[in-house]
Design a protein around this motif. Structure first.
Motif: not given
Length: 114
Positions: A87, A107, A114
């Motif tokens: 990420l 995230s 997400s």
């Protein structure tokens, strides 16, 4: 947190996992091939983890010919991948997850919805 406690007139205690700071991905040799692959080309990375004790072959779980059809456009990783480090990579533009709490926290912390 004090403001929330005053607003609802109840003691508020934060709970849940803390999101760790992640080291620079360039300094880590963990799953180096994934990070090298991200630097060259990426349409998607799909990480598949089968239940513990299940003896399932990746090729059996995917549609027939899937790996051949995706070729160099995608990477399918079995078992585990360094999600937070992926990420952080500049080539990542989106993140699709099963929405487990850890994935959501990572995230959001790293700038993805997400």
């Amino acid at each position: 947190m004090h403001h929330v406690s005053v607003a609802v007139n109840k003691k508020t205690v934060p709970v849940g996992p803390l999101v760790q700071d992640y080291p620079n991905i360039e300094d880590d040799h963990e799953r180096k091939e994934i990070m090298e692959w991200l630097s060259k080309r990426v349409n998607f990375i799909w990480v598949i983890r089968f239940p513990v004790g299940e003896d399932i072959k990746l090729e059996e779980a995917l549609p027939q010919g899937f790996l051949e059809r995706i070729g160099e456009r995608g990477l399918v990783v079995e078992a585990w991948a360094p999600q937070a480090k992926i990420l952080q990579h500049t080539s990542i533009g989106g993140f699709v997850s099963h929405c487990g709490w850890g994935s959501v926290m990572e995230s959001l912390n790293l700038g993805f919805q997400s």
